[in-house]
Design an enzyme around this catalytic site. Structure first.
Site: not given
Ligand code: GLU
Length: 415
Positions: A105, A217-222
């Site tokens: 990360k 949360g209303y970003g990409n995932a939300g």
């Molecule tokens: N950031 C996303 C996660 O936490 C995706 C990571 C990725 O696609 O490498 O799973």
């Protein structure tokens, strides 16, 4: 724990799973910490002519199963410990999905909402210049995460190509389609999550076409969790929130109209066909499916007793504290842990890497089908273990993953 520290949470989760797996002490000592971590200072020329120096990190947690993989977050409250924890979770996430990848990360302490596109581009390029020698398609492959976008991935990939002299599309995933991105990557986190919710609903005899949903949360995932819930299963999305506020409509919101409102005004708050509620209230609504899709520690010991959802689908990483986990489990709430629930993102990232390596382009249908197969298989392997050992889904997911990583460490002859 007075001060919330995600690394302490991640290590405690690890300890619990390692204990049940009876891992030997050297293996525990090795897997409890990142294999490598990098920290860098990033000077960036701002639009007003001044130079601001940002702090960046990249943690390569474990590469026993393959090149490390994981997103880059741009956030004002980023810390090295958060990135370490997220790197550990990425390692387990890739392993629970049985991807041939390790975990990593990255992050930069910054406030992207207060930066111009030019400043963000400069910061993305500065970050890549610092990590260029430690990343690469066979080494470590970044992707989007909190407050980073496909456009930023394109700048980063381009900077890497300039430095290396080669057009390595597969150095970064989550790119726009025009520069080697994959179909289906945009909504992959939410879509993969819904496949696991579908399996959980079957198990719990919940009819999703009549189910109610709340999304924090209303970003990409939300935002995609809300949109796909309605689109794929006909769920009623009754409440959503973001940092600007929370809204509710018992008759159901139109998730795409809410997204348009957010794009125009900067927040879901003030959406005309809804009433305002407190952000905390949203988490405690009596809904079938609750999606924590924002940051860590949304459900903690203070609100866990009041959570009434039947299924908690963790689109965010680390949204449930250790104490909260125990309470939710005791109260019979089915938590689909982050490692599993949000693994659709990295799974389609893996598909993107495969396509880039072979210069292939898969159709959206092909991506959805393969994603569904992988999510469904992983969900059931975790559920089976949870039932057999009479443990919660998170501990079971950690056990499946840790066992696989430990096996790779042993086979390589490291321990
Ligand atoms: N950031 C996303 C996660 O936490 C995706 C990571 C990725 O696609 O490498 O799973």
């Amino acid at each position: 724990m007075s001060e919330y520290n995600p690394m302490a949470v991640a290590q405690s989760q690890f300890n619990m799973a390692a204990e049940i797996l009876d891992l030997d002490e050297a293996m525990r000592e090795f897997l409890r910490w990142p294999m490598r971590e990098f920290s860098m200072r990033l000077p960036v020329r701002m639009d007003d002519g001044s130079v601001e120096v940002f702090q960046g990190f990249r943690v390569q947690f474990n590469d026993a199963r393959g090149p490390t993989k994981g997103g880059i977050r741009f956030h004002p409250t980023e810390t090295l410990d958060t990135i370490r924890a997220l790197g550990m979770w990425m390692t387990w996430k890739c392993a629970v999905m049985d991807l041939p990848l390790g975990g990593a990360k990255g992050g930069v302490i910054c406030n992207p909402k207060a930066m111009s596109a030019r400043e963000l581009e400069a910061l993305c390029r500065a970050y890549i210049r610092e990590v260029a020698s430690i990343i690469g398609p066979g080494r470590d492959v970044p992707a989007p995460d909190v407050y980073t976008t496909p456009q930023m991935m394109a700048w980063m990939m381009d900077e890497y190509a300039k430095i290396s002299g080669w057009s390595h599309l597969g150095v970064i995933t989550g790119k726009p389609l025009s520069v080697g991105g994959s179909q289906g990557r945009g909504d992959a986190t939410a879509r993969g999550g819904w496949y696991t919710v579908r399996e959980a609903a079957r198990e719990l005899s919940i009819d999703l076409s009549e189910a109610t949903v709340a999304v924090q949360g209303y970003g990409n995932a939300g935002s995609y969790a809300a949109t796909l819930g309605r689109q794929l299963f006909g769920c009623k999305v009754v409440a959503v929130s973001d940092t600007g506020g929370a809204i509710i409509n018992e008759d159901g919101l139109d998730p795409q109209a809410v997204l348009r409102h957010k794009t125009e005004t900067g927040s879901v708050a003030g959406f005309p066909e809804a009433e305002a509620i407190a952000n905390g209230e949203l988490l405690e609504l009596d809904v079938d499916v609750l999606w924590p899709a924002a940051l860590e520690n949304a459900i903690d010991k203070d609100n866990a007793e009041r959570i009434r959802a039947k299924i908690v689908a963790e689109a965010a990483n680390g949204p449930t504290s250790l104490e909260a986990d125990e309470i939710l489990y005791r109260n019979g709430i089915h938590v689909i842990p982050d490692l599993l629930c949000n693994a659709g993102g990295v799974t389609v990232s893996y598909f993107e890497m495969v396509q880039n390596a072979c210069l292939e382009q898969w159709s959206a249908e092909c991506v959805y089908e393969r994603l569904d197969a992988k999510m469904t298989r992983a969900y059931h392997s975790v559920l089976q273990l949870a039932k057999r050992e009479d443990i919660d889904m998170r501990t079971a997911a950690c056990m499946v993953a840790i066992q696989r990583v430990a096996q790779a460490v042993r086979v390589r002859g490291w321990i």
